[in-house]
Scaffold this motif. Structure first.
Motif, mmCIF file in Angstrom:
data_model
loop_
_atom_site.group_PDB
_atom_site.id
_atom_site.type_symbol
_atom_site.label_atom_id
_atom_site.label_comp_id
_atom_site.label_asym_id
_atom_site.label_seq_id
_atom_site.Cartn_x
_atom_site.Cartn_y
_atom_site.Cartn_z
ATOM 1 N N VAL A 14 1.100 4.207 -7.137
ATOM 2 C CA VAL A 14 -0.044 3.425 -7.485
ATOM 3 C C VAL A 14 0.754 2.182 -8.441
ATOM 4 O O VAL A 14 0.437 1.006 -8.250
ATOM 5 C CB VAL A 14 -0.844 4.027 -8.421
ATOM 6 C CG1 VAL A 14 -2.010 3.146 -9.061
ATOM 7 C CG2 VAL A 14 -1.848 4.895 -7.536
ATOM 8 N N SER A 15 1.705 2.647 -9.231
ATOM 9 C CA SER A 15 2.295 1.449 -10.146
ATOM 10 C C SER A 15 2.941 0.440 -9.051
ATOM 11 O O SER A 15 2.845 -0.467 -9.262
ATOM 12 C CB SER A 15 3.272 2.149 -11.186
ATOM 13 O OG SER A 15 4.595 1.593 -10.991
ATOM 14 N N ASN A 70 0.506 -1.785 -7.447
ATOM 15 C CA ASN A 70 0.057 -2.693 -8.613
ATOM 16 C C ASN A 70 0.907 -3.979 -8.656
ATOM 17 O O ASN A 70 0.606 -5.017 -8.845
ATOM 18 C CB ASN A 70 -0.211 -2.245 -9.870
ATOM 19 C CG ASN A 70 -1.264 -1.301 -10.004
ATOM 20 O OD1 ASN A 70 -2.148 -1.226 -9.081
ATOM 21 N ND2 ASN A 70 -1.613 -0.145 -10.883
ATOM 22 N N THR A 81 0.745 -6.461 -5.746
ATOM 23 C CA THR A 81 -0.652 -7.076 -5.804
ATOM 24 C C THR A 81 -0.277 -8.052 -7.031
ATOM 25 O O THR A 81 -0.986 -9.197 -6.586
ATOM 26 C CB THR A 81 -1.819 -6.047 -6.257
ATOM 27 O OG1 THR A 81 -1.565 -4.952 -5.765
ATOM 28 C CG2 THR A 81 -3.086 -6.841 -6.062
ATOM 29 N N ALA A 82 0.425 -7.958 -7.971
ATOM 30 C CA ALA A 82 0.474 -8.745 -9.014
ATOM 31 C C ALA A 82 1.366 -10.318 -8.312
ATOM 32 O O ALA A 82 1.088 -11.227 -8.735
ATOM 33 C CB ALA A 82 1.321 -8.392 -10.261
ATOM 34 N N ASP A 129 -0.729 -12.029 -6.164
ATOM 35 C CA ASP A 129 -1.512 -13.073 -7.001
ATOM 36 C C ASP A 129 -1.080 -14.351 -7.326
ATOM 37 O O ASP A 129 -1.683 -15.328 -7.280
ATOM 38 C CB ASP A 129 -1.755 -12.279 -8.081
ATOM 39 C CG ASP A 129 -2.958 -11.250 -7.994
ATOM 40 O OD1 ASP A 129 -3.425 -11.372 -6.763
ATOM 41 O OD2 ASP A 129 -3.234 -10.286 -8.751
ATOM 42 N N LYS A 182 -3.300 -2.718 -0.935
ATOM 43 C CA LYS A 182 -4.328 -2.581 -2.141
ATOM 44 C C LYS A 182 -5.563 -1.817 -1.216
ATOM 45 O O LYS A 182 -6.351 -0.903 -1.851
ATOM 46 C CB LYS A 182 -5.011 -4.071 -2.106
ATOM 47 C CG LYS A 182 -5.656 -4.133 -3.433
ATOM 48 C CD LYS A 182 -5.762 -5.771 -3.377
ATOM 49 C CE LYS A 182 -6.933 -6.470 -4.408
ATOM 50 N NZ LYS A 182 -7.101 -7.698 -4.477
ATOM 51 N N LYS A 189 -4.798 1.914 -1.806
ATOM 52 C CA LYS A 189 -4.525 2.352 -3.163
ATOM 53 C C LYS A 189 -5.722 3.639 -3.301
ATOM 54 O O LYS A 189 -5.480 4.554 -3.948
ATOM 55 C CB LYS A 189 -4.820 1.360 -4.064
ATOM 56 C CG LYS A 189 -4.563 1.718 -5.404
ATOM 57 C CD LYS A 189 -4.134 0.264 -6.318
ATOM 58 C CE LYS A 189 -4.939 0.670 -7.504
ATOM 59 N NZ LYS A 189 -4.903 -0.748 -8.526
ATOM 60 N N GLU A 225 -5.132 7.319 -4.353
ATOM 61 C CA GLU A 225 -5.676 7.802 -5.800
ATOM 62 C C GLU A 225 -6.547 9.209 -5.289
ATOM 63 O O GLU A 225 -6.598 9.986 -6.234
ATOM 64 C CB GLU A 225 -6.518 7.007 -6.415
ATOM 65 C CG GLU A 225 -5.551 5.747 -7.259
ATOM 66 C CD GLU A 225 -6.408 4.640 -7.858
ATOM 67 O OE1 GLU A 225 -5.798 3.934 -8.520
ATOM 68 O OE2 GLU A 225 -7.458 4.423 -7.253
#
Ligand code: ADP
Ligand code: MG
Length: 585
Positions: free
Chosen positions: A26-27, A30, A33-34, A37, A109, A112, A116
């Motif tokens: 998950v990290s 993330n 995704t960053a 962005d 994404k 994810k 989870e």
């Protein structure tokens, strides 16, 4: 044992991500995704640019995904994969670099929530790979060939492809002008596999040459001349380079020739004092004159050989001195010394000449030729231009414009366009852009997913949903209501007749339009490569569940502690934090 384990914790720098399994995955997601962005807002013709400056004060303004990713200097190990795919997309196909990063991040994404919820990532990977294969098959099916058209038709189609690429860039305002220039340049080079290896080089600070290099030499060059209007940029069907340093006498040389013979040298044509080569002892001062005469004879002999070869243009990688310059001027010959090696190579490739390391025995075969040689004023600079070269396979775009950053970004944009035209010429299939192809594959995959029983249905659906990121982002960047446009697109693509397939975002009105008839085209290879690379990257990141940092890269403190512990303990300790395996060792 417990005492031994104590210092093991400092193996890890403060803040290092040591989590494993789900948390690690998950990290990583993330982080990706960053990264996405950052480049998200640059997609499409209404995309914004990024200004990146470093501590050395160099400033880059760019819209190109690969350039931005490269300059970002990302340190996160998983997010680095996105940088790599952007770079590989750039070198493989040259365009679609933002697209590939966005797709990869969106695939992740979408994955994810499943991760989870405890879905094993291998299940996701398997479904993603299936979806990727299906998507690529569908693109190939939808692609339209431009093969079999006449050269003129092909040219106008290719120019449209190029202007789609350029429309999102700073020079978008002049896209037609540059698109046709790019098409002419690529057609001049011909469909030659020498362009397989393309790189960009900068040669000197004043004018920056960005020749596209290849295995045998440099084929296509871009010259930057600061100042002037963008529209003053021009294409040379051959080679152009900035006038080199010249001596007195140069102005008397003729500056234009038709069909000249061109001599390329790697020889110094300067009066040299021979005392550097040999020690000379004279007993009679009257003999001194003979030594001086000998020195003059050596250089005159060299010059005569050049003149006798019949060459009208003499270029040398080494210096051509004032004596030689005047000598050539008296005999109506043009000369230029200290020509950069790349330029000399390109002149050789273009004119069919060979660079000589001696002036002895210059035969006709080693001389090059071209239709017109001319020294021309371009803005503040003077250029030596060789046009109408027999080998044909060279072209130079002389790019003009205002600020340096602007010209550099223009060069990167032209590189994208050049690559696209080359790809389209080579593969000659195109698909509808503006998110049309993405919507169509998305619809197809959703439809396909319904035929699957089992969890895979959900995963393929997510993959399909991820593809919608392209039209959604195009809308967002243009300030349109993405939900509204996407719903219209979904409805259009769902038409059973299939007539809605080429519909994409209409960037000018904020509605939807037939991208195909609007000539918003993209070479199929760009999309295929982007989807392939993005899926691969997503699968790669999904398959990582643990990050092991090499202790060697740790701080001095960590190193000291590590060496005190010994090799085996290190690994055990690292794992021990998560699973307690280190204890059992
Ligand atoms: P990339 O680095 O991925 O090539 P760009 O900023 O060049 O990113 O944007 C490319 C996207 O913009 C493609 O999906 C393309 O179809 C779309 N696009 C380009 N021109 C237009 C246009 N005139 N109308 C709609 N979409 C366009
Ligand atoms: Mg592009």
């Amino acid at each position: 044992m417990a005492a031994m384990l104590q210092p093991q914790i400092i193996l890890l720098k403060e803040g290092t991500d040591t989590s494993q399994g789900k948390a690690q995955l998950v990290s990583n997601i993330n982080a990706c995704t960053a990264v996405a962005d950052v480049v998200r807002s640059t997609l499409g013709p209404r995309g914004m640019d990024k200004l990146i400056h470093d501590d050395k004060g160099s400033v880059t303004i760019s819209n190109d995904g690969a350039t931005i990713m490269k300059l970002l200097d990302i340190v996160h190990p998983a997010a680095k994969i996105l940088v790599d795919i952007a770079k590989s997309q750039d070198s493989e196909v040259g365009d679609g670099t933002t697209t590939v990063v966005l797709l990869a991040a969106e695939f992740l994404k979408e994955a994810k929530p499943f991760i989870e919820d405890g879905v094993h990532s291998q299940n996701l990977i398997r479904s993603y790979r299936t979806a990727c294969t299906l998507a690529i098959e569908k693109i190939k099916e939808l692609a339209v060939s431009i093969e079999g058209k006449s050269l003129e038709e092909k040219k106008s189609l290719l120019a449209k492809c190029a202007s789609t690429t350029l429309s999102s860039k700073l020079i978008g305002g002049e896209k037609e002008f540059f698109a046709s220039m790019v098409v002419d340049a690529v057609i001049a080079i011909g469909n030659d596999d020498r362009l397989n290896m393309i790189g960009i080089k900068k040669v000197c600070a004043l004018i920056v040459f960005a020749p596209l290099c290849c295995r045998y030499g440099v084929v296509l060059g871009l010259c930057f001349v600061p100042g002037g209007n963008m529209r003053d940029s021009f294409l040379v069907n051959g080679v152009a380079f900035k006038k080199t340093f010249s001596y007195a006498g140069f102005e008397q040389q003729p500056k234009k020739f038709l069909n000249p013979k061109i001599l390329l040298l790697n020889v110094e044509l300067e009066l040299k004092s021979e005392k550097e080569n040999a020690e000379i002892r004279l007993s009679d001062p009257s003999q001194y004159q003979s030594i001086v005469d000998a020195e003059w004879n050596i250089i005159y002999d060299k010059l005569d050989k050049c003149v006798n070869s019949g060459a009208k243009v003499v270029l040398s990688r080494l210096a051509i001195g004032d004596l030689a310059t005047q000598y050539f001027a008296d005999r109506d010959i043009f000369c230029a010394g200290r020509v950069a090696e790349e330029d000399l190579k390109r002149v050789a490739a273009a004119t069919g000449g060979t660079v000589q390391t001696s002036v002895n025995n210059i035969i006709d075969e080693v001389l090059g030729t071209c239709d017109v040689f001319e020294e021309k004023q371009v803005g503040n600079e003077r250029f030596n231009i060789f046009s109408g070269c027999p080998s044909g396979q060279t072209a130079t775009i002389v790019l003009r414009g205002g600020a340096d950053q602007f010209i550099e970004e223009a060069e990167r944009s032209l590189h994208d366009a050049i690559m696209i035209v080359r790809r389209a010429l080579k593969n000659s299939t195109v698909v509808a852009g503006g998110g049309a192809i993405d919507m169509e594959i998305s619809r197809y995959l959703r439809q396909h997913a319904r035929t699957i029983a089992g969890k895979s249905q959900l995963f393929i659906n997510s993959y399909a949903k991820a593809l919608e990121v392209i039209p959604r982002q195009l809308c967002d960047n243009a300030g349109f209501d993405a939900t509204d446009v996407l719903n219209k697109l979904r409805q259009k693509h769902a038409l059973p007749s299939g007539e809605g397939a080429p519909y994409g975002v209409d960037i000018s009105t904020g509605g939807i339009a037939n991208s195909f008839t609007n000539f918003v085209w993209e070479p199929a290879i760009v999309k295929i490569n982007a989807i392939n690379a993005a899926t691969e990257a997503a699968c790669l990141i999904l398959s990582v569940d643990e990050t092991v940092k090499n202790p060697k890269s740790e701080s001095a403190q960590g190193d000291a502690a590590a060496s005190a512990m010994g090799g085996r303990g290190r690994g055990g300790a690292f794992r021990g934090r998560g699973r307690g395996r280190g204890m059992r060792r």
